[in-house]
Design a protein around this motif. Structure first.
Motif, short mmCIF file in Angstrom:
data_model
loop_
_atom_site.label_atom_id
_atom_site.label_comp_id
_atom_site.label_asym_id
_atom_site.label_seq_id
_atom_site.Cartn_x
_atom_site.Cartn_y
_atom_site.Cartn_z
N UNK A 17 3.87 47.36 -15.34
CA UNK A 17 4.25 46.10 -15.99
C UNK A 17 4.15 45.69 -16.78
N UNK A 18 2.04 44.97 -16.17
CA UNK A 18 1.85 43.95 -16.29
C UNK A 18 0.38 44.10 -17.92
N UNK A 19 0.65 45.66 -18.09
CA UNK A 19 -0.19 46.39 -18.74
C UNK A 19 0.20 46.02 -20.04
N UNK A 20 -1.37 45.45 -20.59
CA UNK A 20 -1.19 45.73 -22.54
C UNK A 20 -1.65 46.68 -23.48
N UNK A 21 -1.50 46.46 -24.94
CA UNK A 21 -1.64 47.52 -25.77
C UNK A 21 -2.77 48.57 -25.55
N UNK A 22 -3.46 47.66 -24.89
CA UNK A 22 -4.98 48.65 -24.58
C UNK A 22 -4.88 49.62 -23.42
N UNK A 23 -4.34 49.24 -22.33
CA UNK A 23 -4.52 49.31 -21.27
C UNK A 23 -3.09 50.29 -20.71
N UNK A 24 -1.83 50.22 -21.41
CA UNK A 24 -0.84 51.35 -21.30
C UNK A 24 -1.26 52.72 -21.07
N UNK A 25 -1.49 53.48 -21.82
CA UNK A 25 -1.75 54.50 -21.23
C UNK A 25 -2.66 54.58 -20.30
N UNK A 26 -3.84 54.22 -19.86
CA UNK A 26 -4.19 54.38 -18.53
C UNK A 26 -3.53 53.98 -17.59
N UNK A 27 -3.01 53.28 -17.67
CA UNK A 27 -1.80 52.90 -16.34
C UNK A 27 -0.70 53.48 -16.29
N UNK A 28 0.01 54.52 -17.94
CA UNK A 28 0.87 54.94 -17.37
C UNK A 28 0.80 56.57 -16.66
N UNK A 29 -0.81 56.93 -16.98
CA UNK A 29 -0.76 58.34 -16.30
C UNK A 29 -1.34 57.49 -14.50
#
Length: 536
Positions: A428-440
């Motif tokens: 939920x808190x991830x930005x664009x750069x972190x979103x892919x890693x957080x989603x995995x």
């Protein structure tokens, strides 16, 4: 004008007497009595001048000028003077030349006109029409801007946050400087008006005063009412202080310099304009709007004149409850358990931003919701409350009878409170750069839950819902809204087919379906929270 005419008439009389006496002195025959019929009968019509156009004394223009504005005597003198000059033509050439030049000069002079001409009248009318057109144009512009703003607000925060509100530096009714930061952490209702308003402002403030008392009584929410003047020229600190006293002891009145009021009105999209002015007596045309601001001083909703006190109360309570939807995730699971057990209960809404004495009394350590009070004894923390409900009301069990199955159910409940919550929060808190890693990472956590926790069962409890289903229930309605706000799909049939089927089955259970927060409000809340994370 009368004085000028009198002087001209006297001048003509003197000229006549001089010429007559000169003529008589040169004549040896019988005396000449000019115009005796006219003198004997003054009621006869005025004589007309019969001087030839080419000779004699050219006094006709002067005679005509005064013929219609003097008495008959003045006209008689003028006629006799004309006849005498005709007879004395041969001896008066030099004098005639001088008189001619004088009369020509007089004839060329324009008549004196009044102070108002047609041209000045037309210029005045054109100026007035221009001012009216300019006033109407400016008023229409401000009304169109207000309508545009109203349209933005009516569309709701799901299409973006309305840009209404902002910083201000004003003075309260006690003379103390006040900014928007002084209202942080409180629910605020703001109304713009002026103290000399004859009817609308008093009606709206009375409605506001009645509403905040009813909101407190009905739902326990404390609202701070604020009045901001749009007439700072007359509404000084003393005037505002006396005015707000008439409505409610909690009502805060704000005034300030003309520039600060204009700045604040622009920030809140408030239209106002003086409608008439005569010395210090004038009215102000302004928007009739009451704003509900959240504890971050951001707009939640506006209410117009058409909302009565009861509608205002219901609307504010509804908006505050929806705003606090994030805290309801833990409360909703307790409600589900009580309803599945068939236990009657009393629900008391709590304002976490203005915590009540009751909450502080029953949960003095964590000061959080939910809290279950049974027999006068409080039980805090949602998972502990669920265990308490299961043990206190054994009918319609929510945990398996087998000890091993009960232990495994508790294990997966704990897994939800640690692994799943952490992964969802990071996603939920991830930005664009972190979103892919957080989603995995979130997908990995959910795959473990799907394969080892749910398996091939319809629910975690088999064919019926148990406490593990209730614990994961928030994922069934929160995760879709979170996915839409972020723009990334996680709980899909292609990647998590078993969990996807479980969520569908869970959401159609009547008790569950009837007691979940509104989806649009959840989505709006998630978007607002993400904006705050982005700013930080």
């Amino acid at each position: 004008m009368a004085t000028a005419l009198s002087r001209k008439a006297n001048h003509l009389r003197n000229s006549y007497r001089f010429l007559t006496s000169r003529y008589l002195s040169q004549c040896s025959s019988k005396p000449y009595i000019p115009f005796s019929p006219l003198l004997e009968n003054p009621n006869l019509p005025l004589p007309r001048s019969v001087l030839p156009l080419g000779g004699g004394i050219q006094s006709l223009p002067i005679s005509q000028r005064f013929l219609f504005s003097t008495t008959a005597a003045a006209s008689t003198v003028d006629s006799e003077s004309s006849k005498k000059t005709e007879e004395d033509k041969s001896d008066g050439n030099e004098k005639s030349g001088d008189s001619k030049r004088q009369d020509n000069n007089n004839a060329g002079r324009p008549l004196r006109r009044g102070p108002i001409s047609w041209l000045s009248f037309l210029l005045l009318a054109a100026t007035g029409a221009g001012l009216i057109w300019y006033y109407d144009r400016m008023k229409k512009r401000r009304i169109e801007a207000l309508n545009k703003t109203s349209s933005i607000v009516k569309e709701g925060p799901s299409v973006g946050k309305a840009e209404i509100g902002g910083p201000f530096n004003l003075i309260d009714h006690d003379g103390k400087p006040v900014t928007e930061k002084d209202f942080m952490g409180k629910w605020t209702m703001i109304y713009f008006g002026f103290t000399h308003c004859p009817d609308i402002c008093p009606d709206e403030l009375q409605k506001l005063a009645a509403a905040i008392d009813k909101i407190k009584e009905k739902a326990g929410f404390d609202i701070v009412p604020v009045f901001i003047t749009v007439d700072p020229e007359r509404d000084n600190v003393e005037q505002v202080r006396e005015y707000v006293k008439e409505f409610h002891p909690k009502l805060i009145g704000l005034t300030g310099s003309l520039e600060e009021i204009q700045k604040t009105a622009r920030a809140y999209r408030i239209y106002y304009m003086k409608t008439s002015e005569e010395d210090s007596d004038y009215l102000v045309d302004h928007s009739i709007i009451t704003y509900l601001m959240d504890p971050n001083m951001e707009l939640v909703k506006f209410f117009g004149k058409n909302n009565d006190a009861d509608a205002l109360v219901d609307g504010v309570i509804k908006e505050i409850k929806h705003y606090m939807v994030s805290g309801l995730a833990l409360v909703v699971r307790v409600i589900w358990a009580l309803k599945l057990k068939g236990v009657e209960y009393e629900y008391i809404e709590e304002n976490l931003l203005n915590k009540s004495e009751l909450l502080l009394k029953y949960n003095p350590i964590y000061k959080k919701i939910p809290v279950l009070v049974h027999g006068g004894s409080p039980i805090a923390e949602s998972l502990i409350i669920l265990e308490y409900i299961e043990e206190t009301w054994p009918e319609n069990p929510l945990l398996p009878k087998d000890p091993y199955d009960r232990a495994m159910a508790r294990f997966w409940i704990q897994y939800e409170g640690t692994k799943c919550t952490e992964a969802l929060g990071a996603f939920f808190r991830a930005n664009k750069e972190e979103r892919e890693k957080a989603g995995k990472e979130l997908l990995e956590v959910l795959k473990i839950l799907e394969e080892q926790g749910l398996g091939d069962k319809k629910f975690f409890g088999g064919e019926n819902i148990n406490l593990a289903d209730i614990s994961y229930g928030a994922c069934a309605y929160w995760l879709p809204a979170m996915e839409e706000a972020i723009g990334v799909k996680v709980l899909e049939r292609s990647t998590l087919p078993k969990l996807h089927a479980w969520a569908k089955n869970f959401m159609v259970v009547p008790v569950i379906k009837e007691n979940i927060p509104d989806y649009d409000k959840m989505l709006a809340h998630i978007k607002v929270c993400r904006e705050k994370f982005a700013k930080n």
